[in-house]
Design a protein around this motif. Structure first.
Motif, PDB file in Angstrom:
ATOM      1  N   ARG A  11       0.818  -1.215   0.000  1.00  0.00           N
ATOM      2  CA  ARG A  11       0.000   0.000   0.000  1.00  0.00           C
ATOM      3  C   ARG A  11       0.848   1.259   0.000  1.00  0.00           C
ATOM      4  O   ARG A  11       0.351   2.343  -0.174  1.00  0.00           O
ATOM      5  CB  ARG A  11      -0.919   0.013   1.216  1.00  0.00           C
ATOM      6  N   GLY A  12       2.117   1.127   0.235  1.00  0.00           N
ATOM      7  CA  GLY A  12       2.991   2.297   0.268  1.00  0.00           C
ATOM      8  C   GLY A  12       3.441   2.577   1.678  1.00  0.00           C
ATOM      9  O   GLY A  12       3.049   1.921   2.631  1.00  0.00           O
ATOM     10  N   ARG A  13       4.272   3.562   1.784  1.00  0.00           N
ATOM     11  CA  ARG A  13       4.870   3.866   3.071  1.00  0.00           C
ATOM     12  C   ARG A  13       4.186   5.028   3.767  1.00  0.00           C
ATOM     13  O   ARG A  13       4.697   5.549   4.732  1.00  0.00           O
ATOM     14  CB  ARG A  13       6.350   4.168   2.883  1.00  0.00           C
ATOM     15  N   GLY A  14       3.051   5.458   3.277  1.00  0.00           N
ATOM     16  CA  GLY A  14       2.371   6.595   3.880  1.00  0.00           C
ATOM     17  C   GLY A  14       2.125   6.420   5.366  1.00  0.00           C
ATOM     18  O   GLY A  14       2.402   7.324   6.157  1.00  0.00           O
ATOM     19  N   GLY A  15       1.623   5.258   5.765  1.00  0.00           N
ATOM     20  CA  GLY A  15       1.350   5.009   7.182  1.00  0.00           C
ATOM     21  C   GLY A  15       2.620   5.008   8.007  1.00  0.00           C
ATOM     22  O   GLY A  15       2.691   5.634   9.062  1.00  0.00           O
ATOM     23  N   ARG A  16       3.629   4.344   7.529  1.00  0.00           N
ATOM     24  CA  ARG A  16       4.905   4.270   8.238  1.00  0.00           C
ATOM     25  C   ARG A  16       5.514   5.661   8.386  1.00  0.00           C
ATOM     26  O   ARG A  16       6.009   6.031   9.443  1.00  0.00           O
ATOM     27  CB  ARG A  16       5.862   3.335   7.502  1.00  0.00           C
ATOM     28  N   GLU A  17       5.487   6.436   7.317  1.00  0.00           N
ATOM     29  CA  GLU A  17       6.040   7.792   7.353  1.00  0.00           C
ATOM     30  C   GLU A  17       5.256   8.678   8.316  1.00  0.00           C
ATOM     31  O   GLU A  17       5.846   9.478   9.042  1.00  0.00           O
ATOM     32  CB  GLU A  17       6.060   8.398   5.955  1.00  0.00           C
ATOM     33  N   ARG A  18       3.930   8.534   8.317  1.00  0.00           N
ATOM     34  CA  ARG A  18       3.105   9.329   9.244  1.00  0.00           C
ATOM     35  C   ARG A  18       3.390   8.938  10.691  1.00  0.00           C
ATOM     36  O   ARG A  18       3.459   9.801  11.571  1.00  0.00           O
ATOM     37  CB  ARG A  18       1.616   9.163   8.924  1.00  0.00           C
ATOM     38  N   ILE A  19       3.561   7.651  10.934  1.00  0.00           N
ATOM     39  CA  ILE A  19       3.879   7.174  12.290  1.00  0.00           C
ATOM     40  C   ILE A  19       5.210   7.758  12.741  1.00  0.00           C
ATOM     41  O   ILE A  19       5.322   8.281  13.851  1.00  0.00           O
ATOM     42  CB  ILE A  19       3.913   5.627  12.338  1.00  0.00           C
ATOM     43  N   LEU A  20       6.199   7.682  11.885  1.00  0.00           N
ATOM     44  CA  LEU A  20       7.528   8.192  12.220  1.00  0.00           C
ATOM     45  C   LEU A  20       7.499   9.708  12.445  1.00  0.00           C
ATOM     46  O   LEU A  20       8.114  10.212  13.388  1.00  0.00           O
ATOM     47  CB  LEU A  20       8.519   7.818  11.130  1.00  0.00           C
TER      48      LEU A  20
END
Length: 192
Positions: A11-20
């Motif tokens: 799905r992409g790294r959007g969630g991971r980037e937002r978490i970070l």
């Protein structure tokens, strides 16, 4: 669980980037221990399930946060990479406390993390120790480049001074703490 990780990855790294990004803001404003995983998820915003798919433990999130700071040049190490400065200028620039903007001076994120994770065997504490060893070695390498007769000793002394500046400037919320350490560093470099 592996299948869920793959779905999140595709799905992409959007969630991971937002978490970070959320963790970085929260850790820097209120500290690591004071920040709960639920608060990170809420601030991201992502579900707790998504948060734990990316970062199964808080230790993993903290280590990734510290890695992120390294990768983006937001640590004291960043000045050691500056090619527009001579090795001596890079070493002396270690004693310039960055302007915190409107917030308080936070000091060294590695020292902060080590204090908040005091068990020397914890993943976070072990990572901070490794980064401090890497930092000291980089300082030693620059001192060696300057031709100092005992680069290991002088490098360790300069690294200790740099850590002291980070700690004192945070405790006193005073960026001028670096001026005294810079003068000491200049004296050490001149004597070598």
């Amino acid at each position: 669980m592996a299948k869920e990780h793959e779905i999140v990855r595709r799905r992409g790294r959007g969630g991971r980037e937002r978490i970070l990004a959320a963790a970085t803001t929260l850790f820097e404003t209120q500290g690591i221990t004071a920040t709960g995983m639920e608060q990170v998820a809420s601030s991201a915003p992502v579900s707790k399930r998504t948060l734990y798919l990316h970062f199964p433990t808080k230790d993993q999130l903290v280590v990734e946060y510290l890695n992120h700071l390294i990768e983006t040049g937001r640590t004291i190490d960043g000045v050691l990479d500056r090619q527009d400065l001579t090795p001596k200028q890079r070493l002396l620039e270690l004693f310039t406390v960055p302007d915190p903007g409107e917030g308080p001076i936070r000091g060294c994120p590695f020292i902060d993390a080590a204090v908040e994770f005091p068990d020397p065997d914890s993943p976070v504490h072990a990572f901070t120790r490794q980064q401090k060893q890497r930092f000291t070695q980089r300082v030693i390498d620059l001192v060696r480049e300057l031709g100092a007769p005992h680069p290991d000793i002088l490098g360790e002394q300069l690294a200790i001074l740099a850590d002291g500046v980070a700690s004192r400037s945070m405790v006193f919320n005073d960026p001028t703490c670096g001026h005294h350490a810079r003068a000491a560093a200049e004296a050490l470099l001149a004597a070598s």
